[in-house]
Design an enzyme around this catalytic site. Structure first.
Site, PDB file in Angstrom:
ATOM      1  N   HIS A 103      38.348  39.195  45.015  1.00  0.00           N
ATOM      2  CA  HIS A 103      39.638  38.630  44.583  1.00  0.00           C
ATOM      3  C   HIS A 103      40.299  37.812  45.696  1.00  0.00           C
ATOM      4  O   HIS A 103      40.862  38.380  46.615  1.00  0.00           O
ATOM      5  CB  HIS A 103      40.579  39.752  44.146  1.00  0.00           C
ATOM      6  CG  HIS A 103      40.149  40.385  42.864  1.00  0.00           C
ATOM      7  ND1 HIS A 103      40.612  39.977  41.639  1.00  0.00           N
ATOM      8  CD2 HIS A 103      39.264  41.375  42.618  1.00  0.00           C
ATOM      9  CE1 HIS A 103      40.050  40.693  40.689  1.00  0.00           C
ATOM     10  NE2 HIS A 103      39.220  41.558  41.250  1.00  0.00           N
ATOM     11  N   GLU A 137      42.946  36.062  45.343  1.00  0.00           N
ATOM     12  CA  GLU A 137      44.392  35.953  45.084  1.00  0.00           C
ATOM     13  C   GLU A 137      45.205  37.061  45.736  1.00  0.00           C
ATOM     14  O   GLU A 137      46.425  36.932  45.859  1.00  0.00           O
ATOM     15  CB  GLU A 137      44.657  35.908  43.570  1.00  0.00           C
ATOM     16  CG  GLU A 137      44.408  37.196  42.778  1.00  0.00           C
ATOM     17  CD  GLU A 137      42.949  37.415  42.365  1.00  0.00           C
ATOM     18  OE1 GLU A 137      42.042  36.926  43.063  1.00  0.00           O
ATOM     19  OE2 GLU A 137      42.716  38.115  41.361  1.00  0.00           O
ATOM     20  N   CYS A 178      35.779  37.641  39.660  1.00  0.00           N
ATOM     21  CA  CYS A 178      35.367  38.962  39.196  1.00  0.00           C
ATOM     22  C   CYS A 178      34.849  38.901  37.759  1.00  0.00           C
ATOM     23  O   CYS A 178      33.796  38.337  37.518  1.00  0.00           O
ATOM     24  CB  CYS A 178      36.512  39.958  39.372  1.00  0.00           C
ATOM     25  SG  CYS A 178      35.896  41.649  39.471  1.00  0.00           S
TER      26      CYS A 178
HETATM   27  N1  LIG Z   1      38.336  43.194  38.447  1.00  0.00           N
HETATM   28  C1  LIG Z   1      37.531  42.801  37.471  1.00  0.00           C
HETATM   29  O1  LIG Z   1      37.620  41.711  36.965  1.00  0.00           O
HETATM   30  C2  LIG Z   1      36.554  43.824  36.970  1.00  0.00           C
HETATM   31  C3  LIG Z   1      35.577  43.247  36.001  1.00  0.00           C
HETATM   32  C4  LIG Z   1      34.712  44.327  35.357  1.00  0.00           C
HETATM   33  N2  LIG Z   1      35.548  45.163  34.545  1.00  0.00           N
HETATM   34  C5  LIG Z   1      34.041  45.138  36.465  1.00  0.00           C
HETATM   35  O2  LIG Z   1      34.334  46.282  36.624  1.00  0.00           O
HETATM   36  O3  LIG Z   1      33.226  44.609  37.168  1.00  0.00           O
END
Ligand SMILES: NC(=O)CC[C@H](N)C(=O)O
Ligand SMILES: Nc1ncnc2c1ncn2[C@@H]1O[C@H](COP(=O)(O)OP(=O)(O)OP(=O)(O)O)[C@@H](O)[C@H]1O
Ligand SMILES: O=c1[nH]c(=O)c2[nH+]cn([C@@H]3O[C@H](COP(=O)(O)O)[C@@H](O)[C@H]3O)c2[nH]1
Ligand SMILES: [Mg+2]
Length: 540
Positions: A188, A190, A95
């Protein structure tokens, strides 16, 4: 953040196990990445994202960059040390981590039209002429379910990167660089909502970073005992802070195996223990582990110093500092009485765990610390004893596993945790001896009834706390104006996140009746239905 630990202790682990470095940008899931990697039998550690790579005392086999609440284009966005890109080791960005990799390679990141939160289908793209970029999704179907949580996304892929996955809204949901071994994923892996996330993490640590999967508790024991012997030397002596909790009992058992009677276990009665705790623990450690525990009654010193103090962090610091003072004076006593063949006491054993460390540090520096665990953030600055913390890298469930392998009995292994600052952080407001008595009595009834109902093992941690308010009641036709006990019970595996426990109402009813009837000074009992986050397990 300066981690107080002997140098030998730090370097040794990394020379035995291949290590994955996780850099934390403040995502609520960062510690889960650590869990997943460890579950695969690969050792890893999490550091704040601002960690200077040149200052690390080990060379990781690979790096994972976590998510973050920030956007990479924010003025105050957390930044990684660019040196990581010169190490020549594989890097996986999750992310924000993906966005940070792109940002550092002249890619472009911008807010997406629609913030994406929840399930998405990832289409995997493979390349015949780039075998390395295919490795992250090895063994997976062409399309897999993933979980997204982002408001920004890549709108331009950096030069020489390949798109290895896309969703209906993210054209660059997964990218990779064939020669530099860089990987970025918008979703994600994880969290359990990405059902094949574990395979992706395994592909990264095992196939891409080529880590050995030898992080098991069996292998840990032998290596740890050897390591302790090396640190302490043939004559050195160690005092141990042993509370009777799972962590310090396991640590004490390891220490006893390593150096026998040169280990001196000490339980400090800080005046804020559970009802009859010290005597029960003394007996149990003798019966089950053959450890001779010395109970030092320092309750007056602790309670005097806590007089008039209401601030939770101040309470924690006072208790942490006083603990160390007591251990240092006990060490002197033992030194004076020691046999000639024994060396001086140089070390203090603590049962510190990885979550104590993680929660006491922060990717933004000490100012954003959530709470100072007494044994990490609450230590004396000029302490003379050096720390030995054999479990400092382990999570709670790993410690329980270790206890099992060491042959410890179930009751000890499955005890609910009890914090070092004890009842002091369960009495909101000033801690006085009469308040301590109320909490001890209520807590004792609560735990007794939980055990009677056969729920003790289902609940990860339960305790009673006293609120700093009074409420009106009526007892025997008389008006009462008394205090409120709040009950807490949570389910969790690693104590980093937790859900409140769903009690059968009749059990709550019995507990409430008994506390109000039997504990003087209480006329109301309430049940805490807050999960962690946003609450924490303890009230302070
Ligand atoms: N979950 C995250 O790492 C979000 C990363 C960044 N803040 C976004 O909104 O894309
Ligand atoms: N009353 C005490 N006397 C001596 N040492 C203590 C006491 N309370 C805490 N400690 C030390 O502080 C460390 C951290 O406390 P913590 O409560 O996290 O662990 P624990 O008591 O060993 O296990 P558990 O988490 O199951 O309660 C302990 O491992 C122990 O070394
Ligand atoms: O030994 C300890 N010293 C401390 O200062 C401390 N603070 C919290 N805890 C325990 O840690 C776990 C997570 O608690 P929190 O959600 O309140 O942070 C729970 O199990 C808490 O009981 C402590 N243990
Ligand atoms: Mg404890």
């Amino acid at each position: 953040m300066q981690l107080i630990q002997s140098q030998d202790q730090v370097t040794q682990v990394h020379s035995i196990y291949d290590t994955i470095l996780i850099l934390d940008f403040g995502s609520q899931y960062s510690h889960l990445i650590t869990r997943r990697v460890r579950e695969l039998g690969v050792y890893c550690e999490m550091y704040p994202c601002t960690q200077k790579i040149g200052e690390l005392n080990f060379k990781p086999k690979g790096i994972i960059l976590s998510g973050s609440p920030y956007s990479v284009y924010d003025k105050d966005a957390p930044r990684v040390d660019k040196e990581i890109f010169n190490l020549g080791i594989p890097i996986l960005g999750i992310c924000y981590g993906l966005q940070e990799i792109a940002w550092n390679h002249n890619g472009s990141v911008a807010p997406c039209k629609n913030r994406e939160y929840g399930h998405a289908m990832l289409s995997i793209i493979k390349y015949r002429d780039c075998p390395f970029v295919n490795k992250l999704f090895d063994g997976l179907e062409d399309s897999i379910q993933v979980w997204m949580s982002h408001g920004d996304q890549l709108d331009k892929i950096p030069k020489d990167f390949k798109v290895v996955g896309k969703t209906s809204t993210s054209p660059f949901a997964a990218i990779a660089h064939e020669d530099k071994h860089l990987f970025g994923i918008q979703f994600h892996p994880e969290v359990t909502h990405t059902p094949l996330g574990k395979t992706i993490i395994k592909n990264f640590v095992s196939n891409i970073c080529e880590c050995q999967r030898n992080w098991t508790m069996e292998s840990f024991i032998d290596k740890e005992i050897n390591r302790i012997r090396q640190i302490v030397g043939p004559n050195g002596q160690v005092v141990g802070a042993v509370s009777g909790g799972v962590d310090s009992s396991v640590a004490a058992k390891l220490m006893k195996e390593a150096i026998g009677d040169r280990f001196h276990a000490i339980l400090v009665d800080n005046g804020v223990m559970r009802l009859d705790e010290c005597q029960k623990v003394k007996k149990s450690l003798k019966d089950h582990l053959g450890i001779n525990l010395k109970v030092v009654d320092a309750s007056k010193m602790f309670l005097d110093r806590l007089k008039g103090v209401t601030d939770p962090e101040k309470k924690r610091k006072i208790i942490g500092n006083t603990f160390i003072e007591v251990f240092e004076s006990e060490a002197l006593l033992i030194d004076n009485e020691a046999k000639e063949s024994h060396g001086k006491i140089e070390y203090l054993l603590q049962g510190t765990l990885y979550p104590d460390v993680i929660e006491s540090i922060s990717f933004k520096g000490p100012s954003a610390t959530i709470k100072s665990h007494h044994n990490v953030g609450g230590l004396l600055e000029d302490m003379k004893l050096k720390l030995i913390e054999p479990l400092r890298e382990l999570f709670k469930d790993e410690v329980r596993e270790l206890g099992k392998v060491l042959g410890m009995n179930e009751e000890l292994i499955w005890r609910h945790p009890f914090p070092g600052p004890g009842i002091a952080i369960r009495i909101l407001g000033e801690v006085t001896p009469s308040q301590v008595k109320i909490v001890q009595a209520a807590d004792n009834i609560y735990i007794e009834e939980i055990k009677k109902a056969g729920l003790y093992r289902k609940i990860s941690q339960a305790y009673a706390a006293l609120l700093p308010v009074k409420a009106v009641g009526v007892m025997g036709d008389k008006r009462t104006y008394e205090q409120v006990i709040t009950l807490r019970a949570v389910e969790t595996t690693d104590f980093m996140t937790a859900d409140w426990f769903h009690f059968p109402y009749d059990v709550l009813k019995t507990i409430s009746n008994r506390i109000i009837n039997e504990v003087k000074g209480v006329n109301r009992v309430v049940y805490d239905i807050s999960s962690k986050p946003p609450a924490t397990i303890e009230w302070e």
